[in-house]
Design a protein around this motif. Structure first.
Motif, mmCIF file in Angstrom:
data_model
loop_
_atom_site.group_PDB
_atom_site.id
_atom_site.type_symbol
_atom_site.label_atom_id
_atom_site.label_comp_id
_atom_site.label_asym_id
_atom_site.label_seq_id
_atom_site.Cartn_x
_atom_site.Cartn_y
_atom_site.Cartn_z
ATOM 1 N N GLN A 72 7.078 6.110 -0.986
ATOM 2 C CA GLN A 72 8.425 5.920 -1.532
ATOM 3 C C GLN A 72 8.410 5.239 -2.902
ATOM 4 O O GLN A 72 9.386 5.322 -3.635
ATOM 5 N N VAL A 73 7.340 4.566 -3.235
ATOM 6 C CA VAL A 73 7.275 3.832 -4.500
ATOM 7 C C VAL A 73 6.144 4.372 -5.377
ATOM 8 O O VAL A 73 5.147 3.710 -5.615
ATOM 9 N N LYS A 74 6.349 5.564 -5.878
ATOM 10 C CA LYS A 74 5.354 6.223 -6.733
ATOM 11 C C LYS A 74 5.195 5.458 -8.047
ATOM 12 O O LYS A 74 6.139 4.878 -8.557
ATOM 13 N N GLY A 75 3.977 5.473 -8.547
ATOM 14 C CA GLY A 75 3.709 4.850 -9.832
ATOM 15 C C GLY A 75 3.330 3.383 -9.754
ATOM 16 O O GLY A 75 2.971 2.790 -10.760
ATOM 17 N N GLY A 85 1.039 2.279 -7.434
ATOM 18 C CA GLY A 85 -0.254 2.209 -6.789
ATOM 19 C C GLY A 85 -0.127 2.135 -5.275
ATOM 20 O O GLY A 85 -1.072 2.421 -4.548
ATOM 21 N N TRP A 86 1.035 1.729 -4.797
ATOM 22 C CA TRP A 86 1.247 1.656 -3.349
ATOM 23 C C TRP A 86 1.322 3.036 -2.716
ATOM 24 O O TRP A 86 1.149 3.168 -1.513
ATOM 25 N N ASP A 87 1.582 4.054 -3.531
ATOM 26 C CA ASP A 87 1.610 5.411 -2.986
ATOM 27 C C ASP A 87 0.187 5.913 -2.715
ATOM 28 O O ASP A 87 -0.010 6.887 -2.006
ATOM 29 N N VAL A 88 -0.821 5.204 -3.250
ATOM 30 C CA VAL A 88 -2.221 5.548 -3.033
ATOM 31 C C VAL A 88 -2.851 4.615 -1.992
ATOM 32 O O VAL A 88 -3.531 5.060 -1.081
ATOM 33 N N LEU A 89 -2.605 3.309 -2.141
ATOM 34 C CA LEU A 89 -3.146 2.310 -1.214
ATOM 35 C C LEU A 89 -2.196 1.128 -1.143
ATOM 36 O O LEU A 89 -1.851 0.540 -2.170
ATOM 37 N N PHE A 90 -1.764 0.796 0.042
ATOM 38 C CA PHE A 90 -0.855 -0.336 0.234
ATOM 39 C C PHE A 90 -1.562 -1.422 1.021
ATOM 40 O O PHE A 90 -2.039 -1.195 2.129
ATOM 41 N N SER A 91 -1.654 -2.598 0.432
ATOM 42 C CA SER A 91 -2.234 -3.760 1.095
ATOM 43 C C SER A 91 -1.112 -4.781 1.276
ATOM 44 O O SER A 91 -0.633 -5.371 0.308
ATOM 45 N N ASP A 92 -0.693 -4.983 2.495
ATOM 46 C CA ASP A 92 0.451 -5.851 2.796
ATOM 47 C C ASP A 92 0.028 -7.311 2.743
ATOM 48 O O ASP A 92 -0.658 -7.805 3.620
ATOM 49 N N LYS A 93 0.467 -8.028 1.711
ATOM 50 C CA LYS A 93 0.094 -9.436 1.571
ATOM 51 C C LYS A 93 0.792 -10.311 2.599
ATOM 52 O O LYS A 93 0.418 -11.462 2.796
ATOM 53 N N GLU A 94 1.791 -9.783 3.267
ATOM 54 C CA GLU A 94 2.524 -10.523 4.298
ATOM 55 C C GLU A 94 2.312 -9.874 5.668
ATOM 56 O O GLU A 94 3.208 -9.833 6.494
ATOM 57 N N PHE A 95 1.094 -9.397 5.894
ATOM 58 C CA PHE A 95 0.774 -8.650 7.107
ATOM 59 C C PHE A 95 1.090 -9.442 8.375
ATOM 60 O O PHE A 95 1.754 -8.938 9.284
ATOM 61 N N LEU A 96 0.624 -10.677 8.472
ATOM 62 C CA LEU A 96 0.855 -11.467 9.690
ATOM 63 C C LEU A 96 2.340 -11.757 9.895
ATOM 64 O O LEU A 96 2.844 -11.720 11.024
ATOM 65 N N TYR A 97 3.049 -12.032 8.807
ATOM 66 C CA TYR A 97 4.493 -12.251 8.901
ATOM 67 C C TYR A 97 5.178 -10.997 9.431
ATOM 68 O O TYR A 97 6.048 -11.078 10.307
ATOM 69 N N HIS A 98 4.774 -9.843 8.946
ATOM 70 C CA HIS A 98 5.388 -8.601 9.407
ATOM 71 C C HIS A 98 5.036 -8.294 10.861
ATOM 72 O O HIS A 98 5.826 -7.666 11.571
ATOM 73 N N GLN A 99 3.883 -8.736 11.309
ATOM 74 C CA GLN A 99 3.557 -8.568 12.730
ATOM 75 C C GLN A 99 4.490 -9.434 13.587
ATOM 76 O O GLN A 99 4.969 -8.992 14.629
#
Length: 88
Positions: A31-34, A36-50
């Motif tokens: 959804q957010v082309k341009g 870099g997240w459309d290629v690789l997304f690294s969630d910096k808030e991964f534990l919070y989102h869990q």
């Protein structure tokens, strides 16, 4: 009381929580082309989102608000406790 819905980050966290529930952990965000997240997304808030995913699954959107309150209150309590311990 503080209205979280005026914070733009609130909508991102709700959307990410719903996405994780419906599709699992995202590795790309097309959804957010341009960005870099459309290629690789690294969630910096991964534990919070869990955590938000668990609370959203159990209690709905009110669970997200409750979790935010608990985290904020807990953080304040820990800092206050540490400050009191340092007093002479």
């Amino acid at each position: 009381m503080f209205d979280q819905t005026t914070d733009p980050d609130y909508y991102y966290h709700v959307a990410m929580t719903r996405h994780i529930l419906e599709h699992g952990v995202p590795h790309t965000l097309p959804q957010v082309k341009g960005t870099g997240w459309d290629v690789l997304f690294s969630d910096k808030e991964f534990l919070y989102h869990q955590l938000t995913t668990l609370f959203y699954w159990m209690f709905g959107e009110m669970g997200l608000r409750a979790l935010s309150f608990v985290i904020s209150g807990g953080t304040f309590f820990i800092f206050a406790l540490r400050a009191v311990q340092r007093l002479p």
